[in-house]
Write an enzyme that holds these catalytic residues in place. Structure first.
Site, PDB file in Angstrom:
ATOM      1  N   GLU A  26      49.039  51.969  95.057  1.00  0.00           N
ATOM      2  CA  GLU A  26      49.581  53.227  95.573  1.00  0.00           C
ATOM      3  C   GLU A  26      48.769  54.434  95.108  1.00  0.00           C
ATOM      4  O   GLU A  26      48.379  54.528  93.945  1.00  0.00           O
ATOM      5  CB  GLU A  26      51.025  53.376  95.080  1.00  0.00           C
ATOM      6  CG  GLU A  26      51.698  54.656  95.508  1.00  0.00           C
ATOM      7  CD  GLU A  26      53.175  54.679  95.114  1.00  0.00           C
ATOM      8  OE1 GLU A  26      53.589  53.923  94.214  1.00  0.00           O
ATOM      9  OE2 GLU A  26      53.903  55.468  95.730  1.00  0.00           O
ATOM     10  N   CYS A  27      48.532  55.346  96.037  1.00  0.00           N
ATOM     11  CA  CYS A  27      47.864  56.610  95.710  1.00  0.00           C
ATOM     12  C   CYS A  27      48.487  57.669  96.602  1.00  0.00           C
ATOM     13  O   CYS A  27      48.059  57.844  97.745  1.00  0.00           O
ATOM     14  CB  CYS A  27      46.361  56.491  95.964  1.00  0.00           C
ATOM     15  SG  CYS A  27      45.483  58.044  95.686  1.00  0.00           S
ATOM     16  N   GLU A  39      50.673  53.347  91.039  1.00  0.00           N
ATOM     17  CA  GLU A  39      50.037  54.661  91.213  1.00  0.00           C
ATOM     18  C   GLU A  39      49.110  54.989  90.034  1.00  0.00           C
ATOM     19  O   GLU A  39      49.435  54.706  88.873  1.00  0.00           O
ATOM     20  CB  GLU A  39      51.155  55.694  91.359  1.00  0.00           C
ATOM     21  CG  GLU A  39      50.777  57.138  91.374  1.00  0.00           C
ATOM     22  CD  GLU A  39      49.900  57.565  92.539  1.00  0.00           C
ATOM     23  OE1 GLU A  39      48.702  57.817  92.286  1.00  0.00           O
ATOM     24  OE2 GLU A  39      50.381  57.662  93.678  1.00  0.00           O
ATOM     25  N   GLY A  40      47.973  55.557  90.373  1.00  0.00           N
ATOM     26  CA  GLY A  40      47.056  56.022  89.320  1.00  0.00           C
ATOM     27  C   GLY A  40      46.514  54.901  88.445  1.00  0.00           C
ATOM     28  O   GLY A  40      46.399  55.058  87.233  1.00  0.00           O
ATOM     29  N   THR A  51      36.567  59.817  85.449  1.00  0.00           N
ATOM     30  CA  THR A  51      37.854  59.124  85.637  1.00  0.00           C
ATOM     31  C   THR A  51      38.169  58.154  84.493  1.00  0.00           C
ATOM     32  O   THR A  51      39.327  57.973  84.124  1.00  0.00           O
ATOM     33  CB  THR A  51      37.881  58.398  87.016  1.00  0.00           C
ATOM     34  OG1 THR A  51      39.162  57.819  87.210  1.00  0.00           O
ATOM     35  CG2 THR A  51      36.802  57.318  87.139  1.00  0.00           C
ATOM     36  N   ASP A  77      42.200  50.971  83.055  1.00  0.00           N
ATOM     37  CA  ASP A  77      42.948  50.432  84.192  1.00  0.00           C
ATOM     38  C   ASP A  77      44.188  49.735  83.645  1.00  0.00           C
ATOM     39  O   ASP A  77      44.084  48.713  82.972  1.00  0.00           O
ATOM     40  CB  ASP A  77      42.058  49.442  84.965  1.00  0.00           C
ATOM     41  CG  ASP A  77      42.647  49.090  86.329  1.00  0.00           C
ATOM     42  OD1 ASP A  77      43.880  49.227  86.493  1.00  0.00           O
ATOM     43  OD2 ASP A  77      41.880  48.669  87.205  1.00  0.00           O
ATOM     44  N   ARG A 102      46.568  48.435  85.410  1.00  0.00           N
ATOM     45  CA  ARG A 102      47.219  47.595  86.418  1.00  0.00           C
ATOM     46  C   ARG A 102      47.310  46.131  85.991  1.00  0.00           C
ATOM     47  O   ARG A 102      46.498  45.643  85.229  1.00  0.00           O
ATOM     48  CB  ARG A 102      46.452  47.676  87.747  1.00  0.00           C
ATOM     49  CG  ARG A 102      46.667  48.977  88.451  1.00  0.00           C
ATOM     50  CD  ARG A 102      45.827  49.051  89.689  1.00  0.00           C
ATOM     51  NE  ARG A 102      44.402  49.065  89.389  1.00  0.00           N
ATOM     52  CZ  ARG A 102      43.461  49.171  90.315  1.00  0.00           C
ATOM     53  NH1 ARG A 102      43.792  49.260  91.578  1.00  0.00           N
ATOM     54  NH2 ARG A 102      42.187  49.201  89.967  1.00  0.00           N
TER      55      ARG A 102
HETATM   56  N1  LIG Z   1      44.126  57.204  86.647  1.00  0.00           N
HETATM   57  C1  LIG Z   1      43.460  57.472  87.762  1.00  0.00           C
HETATM   58  N2  LIG Z   1      43.774  56.788  88.882  1.00  0.00           N
HETATM   59  C2  LIG Z   1      43.070  57.057  89.990  1.00  0.00           C
HETATM   60  C3  LIG Z   1      42.050  58.031  90.041  1.00  0.00           C
HETATM   61  N3  LIG Z   1      41.566  58.069  91.300  1.00  0.00           N
HETATM   62  C4  LIG Z   1      42.250  57.133  92.009  1.00  0.00           C
HETATM   63  N4  LIG Z   1      43.155  56.529  91.225  1.00  0.00           N
HETATM   64  C5  LIG Z   1      44.078  55.424  91.509  1.00  0.00           C
HETATM   65  O1  LIG Z   1      43.314  54.245  91.613  1.00  0.00           O
HETATM   66  C6  LIG Z   1      43.976  53.350  92.467  1.00  0.00           C
HETATM   67  C7  LIG Z   1      42.991  52.964  93.565  1.00  0.00           C
HETATM   68  O2  LIG Z   1      42.434  51.819  93.259  1.00  0.00           O
HETATM   69  P1  LIG Z   1      41.918  50.798  94.357  1.00  0.00           P
HETATM   70  O3  LIG Z   1      41.743  51.404  95.699  1.00  0.00           O
HETATM   71  O4  LIG Z   1      42.762  49.585  94.216  1.00  0.00           O
HETATM   72  O5  LIG Z   1      40.462  50.648  93.875  1.00  0.00           O
HETATM   73  P2  LIG Z   1      39.646  49.822  92.914  1.00  0.00           P
HETATM   74  O6  LIG Z   1      40.305  49.207  91.761  1.00  0.00           O
HETATM   75  O7  LIG Z   1      38.583  50.767  92.612  1.00  0.00           O
HETATM   76  O8  LIG Z   1      39.091  48.618  93.782  1.00  0.00           O
HETATM   77  P3  LIG Z   1      38.624  48.452  95.276  1.00  0.00           P
HETATM   78  O9  LIG Z   1      38.963  49.672  96.054  1.00  0.00           O
HETATM   79  O10 LIG Z   1      39.391  47.256  95.718  1.00  0.00           O
HETATM   80  O11 LIG Z   1      37.180  48.190  95.200  1.00  0.00           O
HETATM   81  C8  LIG Z   1      45.171  54.055  93.040  1.00  0.00           C
HETATM   82  O12 LIG Z   1      46.325  53.663  92.325  1.00  0.00           O
HETATM   83  C9  LIG Z   1      44.841  55.517  92.785  1.00  0.00           C
HETATM   84  O13 LIG Z   1      45.995  56.315  92.625  1.00  0.00           O
HETATM   85  C10 LIG Z   1      41.752  58.739  88.841  1.00  0.00           C
HETATM   86  O14 LIG Z   1      40.851  59.562  88.768  1.00  0.00           O
HETATM   87  N5  LIG Z   1      42.485  58.431  87.744  1.00  0.00           N
HETATM   88 ZN   LIG Z   2      43.348  57.572  95.637  1.00  0.00          ZN
END
Ligand SMILES: Nc1nc2c(ncn2[C@@H]2O[C@H](COP(=O)(O)OP(=O)(O)OP(=O)(O)O)[C@@H](O)[C@H]2O)c(=O)[nH]1
Ligand SMILES: [Zn+2]
Length: 354
Positions: A213-214, A252-253, A274, A286, A288
């Protein structure tokens, strides 16, 4: 079951600003979250022989240059700051929240105390993170509490085995008028994860996207990340595959929650990337847990999948839970001038294959 209920009660209490007892193998700590405390609740919590001390994460202690006062042998040990009369609630909040460092730059001097029960302290900080709060707590050895929690309770709270299918329905979406939505419910955690099934299952491994979630990217069109384009791009890719499953994970996040993500954005505006922003707030890079995604796929009867991702940890997380990833499909899109540094950080510091 009752263990996960105890954790749910403790998380709820902490979020509401109520005191909680944390039972570690090395002792008991009574805690009140700095972020949700208010004048009267702190006054009540402080009642006793001496006011409550302040427990901060190892990362925050490093930023505050308290490292030299902590036990040299344990760099990951949280810091316990003794309360002095000037360390009131506004000062504690400024100490807890690195996003406010520019507003309140002068801090200290502090006297770090010995942490007698490091495992109870670590569990207390874990509880705060699970509640979506900054890992900063007032602590004392006694006093009235609203809930009690142990490390085993928190493990039970996180257990993906408690996830079940709660409801499913036909959901026509722009990419597929015959899509089906499946909602999951967890016995303890209130997060409602969702799967969207695109196309018709035909016995072949589905094309799967684990989407965390974002709110800012998925709903508001934020340009700071690539989430929105990745979400829609994944659904589109599934219509060209034989069939697919989008897992919409309420993480989220990267699991730190919306409010802490926005704090991380504030830190990014101050120049931290980040990764460092998360660490500075006292969270992991991370937070998650991809066990949830594996459990959802298993409940849907899919243990062989193709995964749309650039993140090797997603593949490893599924494989570790017995879901075979027969193919990783690159998922690179949505680059723009506002997120280029973010994407470069993912490539250079978190192992993303970009
Ligand atoms: N804490 C934090 N979360 C972020 C930031 N930018 C994006 N997110 C969160 O990162 C998550 C997005 O991760 P994903 O799209 O799954 O991306 P990923 O782990 O990079 O992997 P892929 O997209 O599958 O390659 C979401 O929950 C966003 O809310 C940030 O600067 N800080
Ligand atoms: Zn995002």
């Amino acid at each position: 079951m009752s263990a996960s209920r105890d954790a749910a009660r403790a998380i709820d209490a902490l979020k509401r600003g109520w005191p909680v007892a944390v039972d570690g193998p090395d002792g008991v700590l009574h805690v009140l979250a700095v972020e949700t405390a208010h004048g009267p609740s702190l006054e009540a919590f402080d009642e006793g022989a001496a006011p409550a001390d302040l427990l901060l994460s190892a990362a925050r202690a490093a930023t505050l240059r308290l490292a030299n006062q902590r036990e040299a042998a344990s760099p990951n040990c949280p810091a316990l700051i003794g309360r002095v009369p000037w360390l009131d609630l506004p000062t504690a909040i400024a100490l807890a929240d690195p996003a406010r460092d520019l507003e309140t730059p002068l801090k200290g001097p502090f006297l770090a105390q010995h942490v007698d029960a490091p495992e109870a302290a670590a569990t207390a900080l874990r509880l705060a993170r699970a509640a979506g709060l900054l890992p900063a707590l007032f602590v004392r050895a006694d006093g009235p509490v609203e809930a009690r929690v142990t490390p085993a309770d928190l493990d039970a709270y996180d257990d993906p085995a408690s996830l079940v299918v709660a409801a499913r329905a036909r959901l026509p979406v722009a990419e597929d008028a015959k899509a089906e939505i499946v909602a999951f419910r967890h016995a303890a955690d209130a997060a409602e994860h969702v799967a969207l099934i695109i196309g018709t299952p035909d016995g072949t491994p589905p094309l799967v996207r684990l989407h965390s979630e974002c709110l800012t990217g998925d709903v508001l069109g934020s340009l700071k990340c690539d989430c929105g384009p990745q979400l829609h791009g994944a659904l589109h890719a599934m219509t060209h595959a034989s069939w697919g499953i989008l897992l919409y994970l309420r993480q989220e996040g990267r699991g730190i929650g919306l409010i802490n993500k926005l704090r991380a954005y504030q830190l990014q505006d101050q120049g931290f990337d980040t990764v460092d922003a998360n660490l500075r707030l006292g969270f992991g890079v991370d937070q998650r847990d991809f066990r949830t995604a594996a459990r959802m796929l298993t409940l849907l009867g899919q243990t062989r999948v193709r995964v749309l991702t650039n993140n090797p940890n997603k593949v490893a997380g599924l494989e570790a839970q017995g879901v075979t990833v027969v193919e990783r499909v690159a998922h690179k899109m949505g680059e723009n001038p506002h997120n280029i540094a973010y994407l470069e950080t993912k490539r250079d510091r978190t192992g993303h294959l970009l």
